[in-house]
Design a protein around this motif. Structure first.
Motif, PDB file in Angstrom:
ATOM      1  N   THR A   3       0.627  -1.255   0.055  1.00 40.59           N
ATOM      2  CA  THR A   3      -0.274   0.090   0.071  1.00 40.59           C
ATOM      3  C   THR A   3       0.901   1.123   0.027  1.00 40.59           C
ATOM      4  N   ASN A   4       0.310   2.407  -0.484  1.00 44.66           N
ATOM      5  CA  ASN A   4       1.098   3.662  -0.506  1.00 44.66           C
ATOM      6  C   ASN A   4       1.010   4.318   0.767  1.00 44.66           C
ATOM      7  N   GLU A   5       0.112   3.925   1.733  1.00 45.69           N
ATOM      8  CA  GLU A   5      -0.229   4.491   2.840  1.00 45.69           C
ATOM      9  C   GLU A   5       0.927   4.752   3.727  1.00 45.69           C
ATOM     10  N   GLU A   6       0.922   5.894   4.398  1.00 50.55           N
ATOM     11  CA  GLU A   6       1.965   5.936   5.472  1.00 50.55           C
ATOM     12  C   GLU A   6       1.849   4.925   6.733  1.00 50.55           C
ATOM     13  N   ASN A   7       3.188   4.782   7.486  1.00 44.95           N
ATOM     14  CA  ASN A   7       3.028   3.983   8.551  1.00 44.95           C
ATOM     15  C   ASN A   7       2.883   5.081   9.620  1.00 44.95           C
ATOM     16  N   TRP A   8       2.255   4.739  10.706  1.00 42.05           N
ATOM     17  CA  TRP A   8       1.832   5.882  11.817  1.00 42.05           C
ATOM     18  C   TRP A   8       2.991   5.597  12.865  1.00 42.05           C
ATOM     19  N   GLU A   9       3.591   6.885  13.258  1.00 40.44           N
ATOM     20  CA  GLU A   9       4.359   6.876  14.278  1.00 40.44           C
ATOM     21  C   GLU A   9       3.805   7.363  15.617  1.00 40.44           C
ATOM     22  N   LEU A  10       3.309   6.498  16.657  1.00 39.70           N
ATOM     23  CA  LEU A  10       2.805   6.902  17.892  1.00 39.70           C
ATOM     24  C   LEU A  10       3.645   6.949  19.056  1.00 39.70           C
ATOM     25  N   ARG A  11       3.453   7.777  19.971  1.00 39.42           N
ATOM     26  CA  ARG A  11       4.355   8.093  20.990  1.00 39.42           C
ATOM     27  C   ARG A  11       3.378   8.105  22.245  1.00 39.42           C
ATOM     28  N   LEU A  12       3.499   7.366  23.417  1.00 35.99           N
ATOM     29  CA  LEU A  12       2.380   7.379  24.506  1.00 35.99           C
ATOM     30  C   LEU A  12       3.263   7.694  25.568  1.00 35.99           C
ATOM     31  N   TYR A  13       3.236   8.929  26.200  1.00 34.30           N
ATOM     32  CA  TYR A  13       3.780   9.378  27.412  1.00 34.30           C
ATOM     33  C   TYR A  13       3.078   9.062  28.739  1.00 34.30           C
ATOM     34  N   ILE A  14       3.654   8.221  29.504  1.00 34.30           N
ATOM     35  CA  ILE A  14       2.810   7.761  30.852  1.00 34.30           C
ATOM     36  C   ILE A  14       3.816   7.948  32.134  1.00 34.30           C
ATOM     37  N   ALA A  15       3.295   7.899  33.270  1.00 33.84           N
ATOM     38  CA  ALA A  15       4.200   7.985  34.496  1.00 33.84           C
ATOM     39  C   ALA A  15       3.631   7.077  35.245  1.00 33.84           C
ATOM     40  N   GLY A  16       4.706   5.926  35.221  1.00 27.97           N
ATOM     41  CA  GLY A  16       4.384   4.879  36.036  1.00 27.97           C
ATOM     42  C   GLY A  16       3.144   3.653  35.427  1.00 27.97           C
ATOM     43  N   ASN A  17       3.015   2.521  35.967  1.00 27.83           N
ATOM     44  CA  ASN A  17       2.327   1.666  35.657  1.00 27.83           C
ATOM     45  C   ASN A  17       0.892   1.787  36.313  1.00 27.83           C
ATOM     46  N   THR A  18       0.242   2.984  36.123  1.00 30.86           N
ATOM     47  CA  THR A  18      -0.972   3.454  36.734  1.00 30.86           C
ATOM     48  C   THR A  18      -1.987   2.621  35.948  1.00 30.86           C
ATOM     49  N   PRO A  19      -3.263   2.359  36.791  1.00 27.83           N
ATOM     50  CA  PRO A  19      -4.654   2.254  36.014  1.00 27.83           C
ATOM     51  C   PRO A  19      -4.801   3.245  34.701  1.00 27.83           C
ATOM     52  N   LYS A  30      -5.853  -1.132  20.654  1.00 30.51           N
ATOM     53  CA  LYS A  30      -7.214  -1.598  20.233  1.00 30.51           C
ATOM     54  C   LYS A  30      -7.690  -0.688  19.028  1.00 30.51           C
ATOM     55  N   TYR A  31      -7.513   0.477  19.013  1.00 33.76           N
ATOM     56  CA  TYR A  31      -7.944   1.425  17.959  1.00 33.76           C
ATOM     57  C   TYR A  31      -6.919   1.219  16.871  1.00 33.76           C
ATOM     58  N   CYS A  32      -5.537   0.945  17.289  1.00 37.99           N
ATOM     59  CA  CYS A  32      -4.580   0.652  16.112  1.00 37.99           C
ATOM     60  C   CYS A  32      -5.074  -0.280  15.396  1.00 37.99           C
ATOM     61  N   GLU A  33      -5.369  -1.653  16.081  1.00 39.09           N
ATOM     62  CA  GLU A  33      -5.516  -2.798  15.490  1.00 39.09           C
ATOM     63  C   GLU A  33      -6.727  -2.784  14.559  1.00 39.09           C
ATOM     64  N   GLU A  34      -7.747  -1.856  14.935  1.00 36.85           N
ATOM     65  CA  GLU A  34      -9.017  -1.896  14.333  1.00 36.85           C
ATOM     66  C   GLU A  34      -8.853  -1.136  13.017  1.00 36.85           C
ATOM     67  N   HIS A  35      -8.130   0.066  13.080  1.00 35.76           N
ATOM     68  CA  HIS A  35      -8.021   1.175  12.197  1.00 35.76           C
ATOM     69  C   HIS A  35      -6.729   1.429  11.414  1.00 35.76           C
ATOM     70  N   LEU A  36      -5.652   0.744  11.778  1.00 32.07           N
ATOM     71  CA  LEU A  36      -4.270   1.076  11.388  1.00 32.07           C
ATOM     72  C   LEU A  36      -3.531  -0.325  11.226  1.00 32.07           C
ATOM     73  N   LYS A  37      -4.140  -1.558  11.099  1.00 29.14           N
ATOM     74  CA  LYS A  37      -3.464  -2.725  11.454  1.00 29.14           C
ATOM     75  C   LYS A  37      -2.311  -2.899  10.325  1.00 29.14           C
ATOM     76  N   GLY A  38      -1.143  -3.246  11.056  1.00 28.27           N
ATOM     77  CA  GLY A  38      -0.087  -3.543  10.173  1.00 28.27           C
ATOM     78  C   GLY A  38       0.606  -2.105   9.845  1.00 28.27           C
ATOM     79  N   LYS A  39       0.281  -1.042  10.057  1.00 28.35           N
ATOM     80  CA  LYS A  39       0.663   0.180   9.779  1.00 28.35           C
ATOM     81  C   LYS A  39       1.162   1.251  10.996  1.00 28.35           C
ATOM     82  N   TYR A  40       1.142   0.531  11.989  1.00 26.33           N
ATOM     83  CA  TYR A  40       1.662   1.720  12.953  1.00 26.33           C
ATOM     84  C   TYR A  40       2.842   1.145  14.094  1.00 26.33           C
ATOM     85  N   ALA A  41       3.346   1.975  14.587  1.00 25.01           N
ATOM     86  CA  ALA A  41       4.344   1.721  15.765  1.00 25.01           C
ATOM     87  C   ALA A  41       4.162   2.666  16.758  1.00 25.01           C
TER      88      ALA A  41
END
Length: 97
Positions: A3-19, A30-41
């Motif tokens: 596909t000529n679609e771009e890969n998505w680079e996502l960065r999630l900032y957290i502070a510890g292993n909180t709920p 979940k959203y990435c698997e549903e909408h960007l399957k195979g095209k995200y990091a």
């Protein structure tokens, strides 16, 4: 199949292993698997471990999701539980089911 679609680079900032951090990562995956399957990091950055990384993306609250690629860069703060808000914020068009 190429596909000529771009890969998505996502960065999630957290502070510890909180709920809230776990919820944000779970929702994001979940959203990435549903909408960007195979095209995200997803890169998870724990600011308790590497607080100096908050400055680069100007992170003031956690959890914060930063979409690096494709541009424009977008940020979403919170546990990402509102799917519609996250998809609109990332400019992802939901897959037609």
């Amino acid at each position: 199949m190429e596909t000529n679609e771009e890969n998505w680079e996502l960065r999630l900032y957290i502070a510890g292993n909180t709920p809230k951090s776990k919820m944000a990562l779970s929702n994001l995956k979940k959203y990435c698997e549903e909408h960007l399957k195979g095209k995200y990091a997803i890169e998870v950055i724990d600011l308790l471990v590497k607080p100096q990384l908050a400055e680069g993306d100007q992170i003031f609250a956690v959890p914060t999701l930063v979409k690096k690629v494709p541009e424009p860069i977008r940020k979403i703060i919170g546990d990402l539980s509102n799917e519609e808000k996250v998809l609109v914020g990332l400019n992802i068009r939901p897959a037609i089911k």
